[in-house]
Motif scaffolding. Structure first.
Motif, short mmCIF file in Angstrom:
data_model
loop_
_atom_site.label_atom_id
_atom_site.label_comp_id
_atom_site.label_asym_id
_atom_site.label_seq_id
_atom_site.Cartn_x
_atom_site.Cartn_y
_atom_site.Cartn_z
N MET A 1 25.21 24.74 34.08
CA MET A 1 24.59 25.33 35.26
C MET A 1 23.21 25.90 34.90
N ILE A 2 22.20 25.57 35.69
CA ILE A 2 20.84 26.08 35.49
C ILE A 2 20.61 27.21 36.49
N ARG A 3 20.40 28.41 35.99
CA ARG A 3 20.23 29.60 36.84
C ARG A 3 18.75 29.85 37.08
N VAL A 4 18.37 29.95 38.36
CA VAL A 4 16.96 29.97 38.74
C VAL A 4 16.62 31.23 39.52
N LEU A 5 15.44 31.78 39.23
CA LEU A 5 14.84 32.85 40.02
C LEU A 5 13.67 32.26 40.79
N ILE A 6 13.54 32.62 42.07
CA ILE A 6 12.40 32.20 42.89
C ILE A 6 11.61 33.46 43.23
N ILE A 20 15.68 23.18 48.72
CA ILE A 20 15.46 21.99 47.89
C ILE A 20 16.35 22.02 46.66
N LEU A 21 16.31 23.13 45.94
CA LEU A 21 17.02 23.21 44.66
C LEU A 21 18.54 23.22 44.83
N GLU A 22 19.01 23.77 45.94
CA GLU A 22 20.46 23.84 46.15
C GLU A 22 21.07 22.47 46.46
N ASN A 23 20.22 21.46 46.61
CA ASN A 23 20.73 20.09 46.77
C ASN A 23 21.26 19.54 45.46
N ASP A 24 20.92 20.19 44.35
CA ASP A 24 21.39 19.77 43.04
C ASP A 24 22.58 20.62 42.64
N GLU A 25 23.70 19.98 42.34
CA GLU A 25 24.93 20.70 42.02
C GLU A 25 24.81 21.55 40.76
N GLU A 26 23.89 21.20 39.86
CA GLU A 26 23.79 21.91 38.60
C GLU A 26 22.79 23.07 38.63
N ILE A 27 22.17 23.30 39.78
CA ILE A 27 21.19 24.38 39.91
C ILE A 27 21.76 25.47 40.82
N ARG A 28 21.65 26.70 40.38
CA ARG A 28 22.12 27.85 41.15
C ARG A 28 21.01 28.89 41.25
N ILE A 29 20.70 29.34 42.44
CA ILE A 29 19.70 30.39 42.63
C ILE A 29 20.40 31.73 42.42
N VAL A 30 20.01 32.45 41.39
CA VAL A 30 20.69 33.72 41.07
C VAL A 30 19.93 34.93 41.59
N ALA A 31 18.64 34.76 41.93
CA ALA A 31 17.87 35.90 42.42
C ALA A 31 16.59 35.42 43.09
#
Length: 214
Positions: A1-6, A20-31
């Motif tokens: 899982m790739i945890r991303v801050l925007i 856009i990013l949430e279309n990828d199962e391996e990407i999670r927006i954490v903050a």
């Protein structure tokens, strides 16, 4: 899982990037953050693999990059901005950014960039790379100094750096040079040590400044 801050002061931009990013199962927006201070605090409070930061948000995105580089070593900071002027790009990369993208980056390219940044690979928008090269060509800026920094590299390391400067991954460099991925990784580690670069993106910019890709 790739945890991303925007981090962006425009709510609409944050929402669009998230979708856009949430279309990828391996990407999670954490903050999410709307200024530099919030971005730095979020990287301290959460495990963040990739931080996408605007340049012109309150508190200054470059300041946030420098703080994240100092206090959140695992986080790869990538600028995502509308501003691609050479001085701004150079300042961000010198502050410790692992990549520089423009806001007209396509959805598929943005997802790919996040994946590559998480893997430690340099991420530069093609327009940004061209501008850095054109600036060096026009002004000769940094060419002589950069050349001296490459003086201690072996021929094999120079070959690896040249391909790294074009944005290739370790696996792609290994395939081009008929080397193992482990050997390429070892060469890159040596390149960073010998040139004083702190990450692959700075090494890629150095390759351009020295004219290694000409």
């Amino acid at each position: 899982m790739i945890r991303v801050l925007i981090a962006d002061d425009e709510a609409l931009m944050r929402t669009g990037v998230r979708l856009i990013l949430e279309n990828d199962e391996e990407i999670r927006i954490v903050a999410e953050a709307q200024d530099a201070r919030e971005a730095v605090e979020a990287c301290r409070a959460h495990t963040v693999d990739v931080a996408l930061l605007d340049i012109r948000m309150p508190g200054d995105g470059i300041t946030a990059v420098a703080e994240i580089a100092r206090h959140s070593a695992r986080t790869r900071a990538v600028m995502l901005t509308a501003f691609g002027e050479e001085p701004t790009v150079t300042s961000a990369l010198r502050a410790g950014a692992h990549g520089y993208l423009l806001k007209d980056t396509g959805p598929r390219e943005l997802i790919d960039a996040v994946r590559r940044a998480a893997a430690g690979e340099p991420v530069l928008a093609p327009q940004v790379t061209r501008q850095l090269v054109e600036f060096r060509t026009r002004s000769g800026h940094g060419g002589e100094t950069a050349g001296r920094r490459l003086a201690e590299l072996t021929p094999a390391e120079r070959d690896v750096l040249r391909l790294l400067g074009t944005g290739l991954s370790n696996a792609e460099i290994a395939a081009r040079l008929h080397l193992s991925s482990g050997t390429v990784k070892a060469h890159i580690s040596s390149i960073l040590t010998r040139t004083g670069c702190t990450n692959r993106v700075q090494a890629a910019v150095l390759a351009h400044e020295a004219g290694l890709l000409d």
